[in-house]
Design an enzyme around this catalytic site. Structure first.
Site, PDB file in Angstrom:
ATOM      1  N   SER A   1       0.804  -1.218   0.000  1.00  0.00           N
ATOM      2  CA  SER A   1       0.000   0.000   0.000  1.00  0.00           C
ATOM      3  C   SER A   1       0.842   1.276   0.000  1.00  0.00           C
ATOM      4  CB  SER A   1      -0.921   0.012   1.219  1.00  0.00           C
ATOM      5  OG  SER A   1      -0.160  -0.161   2.406  1.00  0.00           O
TER       6      SER A   1
ATOM      7  N   ASP B   1      -2.742   8.084   7.927  1.00  0.00           N
ATOM      8  CA  ASP B   1      -3.663   7.218   8.658  1.00  0.00           C
ATOM      9  C   ASP B   1      -2.862   6.308   9.572  1.00  0.00           C
ATOM     10  OD1 ASP B   1      -2.587   5.226   7.105  1.00  0.00           O
ATOM     11  OD2 ASP B   1      -4.359   4.885   5.873  1.00  0.00           O
TER      12      ASP B   1
ATOM     13  N   HIS C   1       0.026   4.724   7.152  1.00  0.00           N
ATOM     14  CA  HIS C   1       0.679   5.310   5.972  1.00  0.00           C
ATOM     15  C   HIS C   1       1.122   6.755   6.158  1.00  0.00           C
ATOM     16  CE1 HIS C   1      -2.150   2.128   4.565  1.00  0.00           C
ATOM     17  NE2 HIS C   1      -1.047   1.731   3.978  1.00  0.00           N
TER      18      HIS C   1
END
Ligand code: NAG
Ligand code: NAG
Ligand code: NAG
Length: 367
Positions: A40, A332, A335
């Site tokens: 991600s 978040d 990340h």
């Protein structure tokens, strides 16, 4: 009609091939293509095409600082590291997600000559990490996708030109954090069966096979990132009285050391292989230790989420988000913000040996 549509199409394909073959790529562009593998941290939308997955970011408030305030599947308020790296090497944008190119709605059947992204949120070196996030494209599957693109390129350019093209292209691999999270999550099965040392050694060995396979498919220039200070991300702090999980950090460093040693050996084994090992850990450790140098005022809490450190609920539409994203390291619970990603790429592109060995990314592509 004077001209037949398919003849015209043929002519334009021929013309564009001619332009590529005769003139190479434009001057500002420093590599002919970039291929991105990983998780991600560099997913630019592959997971949007997965049916069920907890690892998605195609909804607000993700993308709040992206062009048009658009959620794109990036786990960020704006651009991620793949975008910044693409800009640095002179590409117009990050290579598009593989699944967008082969999706049912996209009949073009064409892969851009400037590269493709295979990265998928939740992915790990081990296949198993996708169980944690319900669905992701594991690294081995990403390489299978690349093999399709490779075959297509060989068909288009012929073997010799394809090899030449690929030998100058950048192969970026950002992976390992999810394997580490998997090991250190409470009640982890794998942690009961193996020691942390065995686990880390096995991660490196498995990644080595993947890098060899990419070499079989023409890869020569690799950008390989280690694992960051994952123990200091909001999700880990939240489970540890707001302090970093030092155990997770310690094993991330051990993994990084083993990875560096493996890469030195691999370069001797694989003909023409060259690489830049990028030390995410050191870059983020500096963010956390001397935040003011970078304009950061919040190092612990996520910007978007809910609860303690905004790490109890991920960045979903009902979550709240901070007004100033440039002074947060974390967007978040897992990340980095766009700002942190930008400084990270700046640091490793031109950085000293402290951040990239045996050479930085700029030296790798001009070598
Ligand atoms: C469909 O594929 C083409 C060619 O690779 C690409 O330019 C385009 O962006 C793709 N469309 C979508 C919606 O991803
Ligand atoms: C992951 O799964 C693929 C396909 O099922 C398999 O070929 C590969 O060996 C597996 N890799 C690992 C590391 O378990
Ligand atoms: C947001 O944070 C940045 C970095 O710390 C700072 O330079 C800027 O002035 C802040 N903006 C506002 C509106 O407070």
């Amino acid at each position: 009609m004077a001209c037949n549509f398919s003849q015209m199409t043929c002519f334009f394909i021929f013309l564009s091939l001619l332009l590529v073959v005769c003139f190479g790529f434009s001057k500002a562009q420093k590599v002919p293509a970039m291929y991105v593998f990983g998780d991600s941290l560099v997913d630019v939308g592959n997971n949007n095409y997965l049916k069920i997955s907890l690892a998605k970011a195609d909804f607000p408030h993700n993308g709040i600082d992206f062009l048009g305030k658009k959620p794109t599947g990036r786990f960020s308020n704006g651009k991620n590291s793949a975008d910044f790296l693409a800009e640095k090497v002179g590409l117009v944008a990050s290579p598009p997600p593989y699944l967008s190119l082969v999706s049912k709605s996209n009949k073009s059947n064409a892969f851009p000559i400037t590269g493709v992204s295979f990265a998928s949120g939740g992915a790990g070196i081990f296949n198993g990490t996708d169980e944690l996030f319900k669905q992701a494209i594991p690294l081995t599957k990403q390489v299978e996708h690349y093999a399709t693109v490779y075959d297509n390129l060989v068909q288009k350019l012929g073997s010799a030109s394809a090899q030449d093209h690929l030998s100058k292209s950048l192969f970026t691999v950002v992976i390992g954090s999810n394997d580490m999270f998997g090991f250190f999550q409470s009640g982890s099965d794998v942690a009961k069966k193996t020691t942390a040392q065995q686990y880390v050694d096995s991660m490196v060995l498995t990644l080595k096979v993947v890098l060899q396979r990419l070499h079989d498919f023409g890869a020569r220039k690799y950008v390989i990132t280690g694992i960051g200070a994952v123990g200091c991300c909001p999700s880990q702090r939240n489970q540890n009285k707001d302090e970093c999980n030092e155990e997770a950090n310690k094993w991330s460093v051990k993994y990084n050391d083993a990875l560096k040693t493996m890469l030195q050996g691999l370069k001797l084994d694989l003909k023409g292989m060259d690489y830049s090992y990028v030390d995410v850990y050191n870059v983020f450790a500096r963010f956390i230790e001397t935040p003011s140098t970078f304009g950061f005022t919040e190092v612990k809490s996520a910007c978007c989420g809910l609860g303690n450190l905004k790490a109890q609920v991920p960045c979903v539409p009902v979550s709240t988000y901070c007004s100033n994203r440039s002074n947060h390291i974390f967007w978040d619970l897992y990340h980095p913000t766009e700002t942190a990603a930008r400084i990270f790429v700046d640091t490793v592109f031109y950085g000293t040996q402290q951040f990239a060995v045996p050479k930085n990314v700029n030296q790798l592509i001009t070598a």
